[in-house]
Enzyme design. Structure first.
Site, PDB file in Angstrom:
ATOM      1  N   HIS A 326       0.810  -1.216   0.000  1.00 54.55           N
ATOM      2  CA  HIS A 326       0.000   0.000   0.000  1.00 54.55           C
ATOM      3  C   HIS A 326       0.841   1.263   0.000  1.00 54.55           C
ATOM      4  O   HIS A 326       2.065   1.234   0.202  1.00 54.55           O
ATOM      5  CB  HIS A 326      -0.959   0.000   1.186  1.00 54.55           C
ATOM      6  CG  HIS A 326      -0.286  -0.015   2.535  1.00 54.55           C
ATOM      7  ND1 HIS A 326      -0.032   1.126   3.252  1.00 54.55           N
ATOM      8  CD2 HIS A 326       0.173  -1.041   3.299  1.00 54.55           C
ATOM      9  CE1 HIS A 326       0.551   0.816   4.402  1.00 54.55           C
ATOM     10  NE2 HIS A 326       0.675  -0.497   4.460  1.00 54.55           N
ATOM     11  N   CYS A 345       2.678  -5.689   6.702  1.00 53.13           N
ATOM     12  CA  CYS A 345       2.402  -5.283   5.328  1.00 53.13           C
ATOM     13  C   CYS A 345       3.588  -4.489   4.778  1.00 53.13           C
ATOM     14  O   CYS A 345       4.504  -4.133   5.509  1.00 53.13           O
ATOM     15  CB  CYS A 345       1.119  -4.459   5.265  1.00 53.13           C
ATOM     16  SG  CYS A 345      -0.364  -5.421   5.625  1.00 53.13           S
TER      17      CYS A 345
END
Length: 442
Positions: A326, A345
């Site tokens: 992201h 992440c």
């Protein structure tokens, strides 16, 4: 460098450039026009630093990078050659430790520079023709920058704490690291790769976008810290979401958000985080007992927008750990030397370039259209029009170019030697708050 020594270097550069112009005018069209200057630059035993200037030193760092992907079959040949070379280095006694009494950088004259020269010559960063002077000249400066580039360190030519630690990892330890990573590469190369795929190398904290066995993009990344590591995985990108909702993992709800709400009951509202029950209905935060033994069994979902923890973009793919890639609203974090502190992440610098590459074969999604949709702040999922693989790997030593061996910190301590985790992950000052400030809205 002092002002005086800087002027010396500049004047010497001007002298050489002037000689080149004069020579070209005198022998126009002949390859011999540069011969005198080349001989001057390449000549060994030129004396002390004041007489030494390497016009090619600034290009040594560029020679470290390669368009060959980390998972290219060629790299297995290169790492095998590197292992052979390091076996020879170890058999010949390795390299000396560098223990300077002063900070070594260009312009310094100190006996420890001879140790440094020997160390850099043995590892192939400094040509032996540079000699064994005690002067830290531009040849040594270029060699240190090349070494720093090979180890993922800031290429400033200065022997700071982390460069010195990396220099003093022994040759036999580096050989062991190469052997461990050769086995990892061998296992990975037994699997077929897509024509287009993304690689996240966790220890190197960067992302490669690969097409046709060539690197199309290489982006800096932030990956998981040792207590919340990024997993290794093989998957395929399912979709790109522009203006994503951020749904908090249960671990962050329990460890971070609930304590925040206990301290500040306005936290969720200020950060546009809504509570959603199992029927899709919104629940008011003031109806929750935030001091209960267990966190509420609700979805914590942040609306799209500038303060969203994923900012403009989320890249989705199936994963047992529920991880993804992201954007981030805090771009300054990518400038940090240590980028191993996310919650598992992967945050990607210049992620919009990666999104353009991902969607290049998806009709209707030009860069202009992507930017237009991002500006609307409307949640927009986009299924990919072709197959793009995604591979998160743990490779702390590799070679993607003949005689260019890359090493990184063994951040998760998987290589079998504690010394390999000592370089950049200890003693680094936290700048601008914790990296968790990025994934956890404030």
């Amino acid at each position: 460098m002092s002002k005086k020594s800087g002027n010396v270097a500049l004047s010497r550069r001007a002298l050489l450039q002037g000689a080149a112009v004069a020579g070209a005018a005198a022998i126009a069209g002949q390859a011999a026009a540069q011969t005198a200057i080349d001989e001057l630059i390449a000549a060994p035993k030129r004396g002390n630093w004041d007489d030494q200037f390497d016009a090619k030193a600034s290009r040594t760092v560029a020679g470290v990078t390669s368009n060959t992907p980390m998972l290219s079959p060629n790299n297995f040949i290169y790492i095998q050659q590197a292992i052979t070379d390091y076996q020879t280095i170890v058999a010949n006694g390795g390299w000396p430790q560098v223990n300077p009494s002063v900070k070594l950088k260009i312009g310094v004259n100190d006996p420890s520079v001879q140790q440094l020269r020997q160390r850099l010559m043995i590892s192939g960063d400094l040509p032996r023709s540079a000699g064994m002077s005690s002067s830290f000249d531009s040849y040594v400066d270029g060699a240190v920058k090349r070494f720093q580039a090979r180890h993922g360190l800031p290429e400033d030519g200065v022997l700071g704490e982390f460069t010195l630690k990396a220099l003093n990892v022994s040759a036999d330890t580096r050989l062991m690291q190469l052997n461990v990573n050769q086995q990892r590469l061998q296992a990975m190369m037994s699997k077929p790769l897509e024509n287009r795929y993304i690689v996240v190398n966790i220890p190197a904290a960067y992302v490669e976008a690969v097409e046709g066995d060539r690197v199309a993009l290489r982006n800096t990344a932030i990956v998981g810290r040792i207590s919340r590591p990024s997993p290794t995985l093989d998957s395929k990108v399912s979709d790109v979401i522009l203006n994503p909702y951020w749904t908090s993992p249960r671990s962050i709800v329990e460890k971070d958000i609930v304590p925040m709400m206990q301290k500040d009951p306005t936290y969720l509202k200020r950060n546009s985080i809504r509570l959603i029950d199992g029927n899709g209905q919104e629940v008011a935060p003031e109806t929750i007992d935030w001091f209960a033994p267990k966190a509420p069994n609700l979805m914590f979902r942040q609306d799209p927008g500038k303060i969203n923890a994923m900012s403009s973009t989320k890249i989705n793919f199936p994963s047992p750990d529920g991880v993804y890639m992201h954007d981030t609203p805090t771009q300054g974090l990518f400038n940090k030397l240590m980028r191993f502190e996310s919650s598992g992440c992967v945050r990607v610098q210049n992620v919009r370039d990666l999104v353009v590459w991902l969607l290049k074969n998806t009709p209707g999604w030009t860069r202009q259209e992507i930017e237009r949709v991002i500006a609307t702040r409307v949640n927009t999922p986009i299924p990919l029009g072709d197959e793009v693989g995604v591979h998160w790997v743990y490779i702390s030593a590799w070679s993607a170019k003949d005689n260019i061996v890359q090493f990184r910190d063994d951040i998760y301590e998987l290589d079998g030697n504690a010394q390999l985790a000592l370089q950049t992950n200890i003693g680094v000052e936290q700048v601008g708050g914790s990296v968790d400030d990025d994934i956890l809205p404030q």
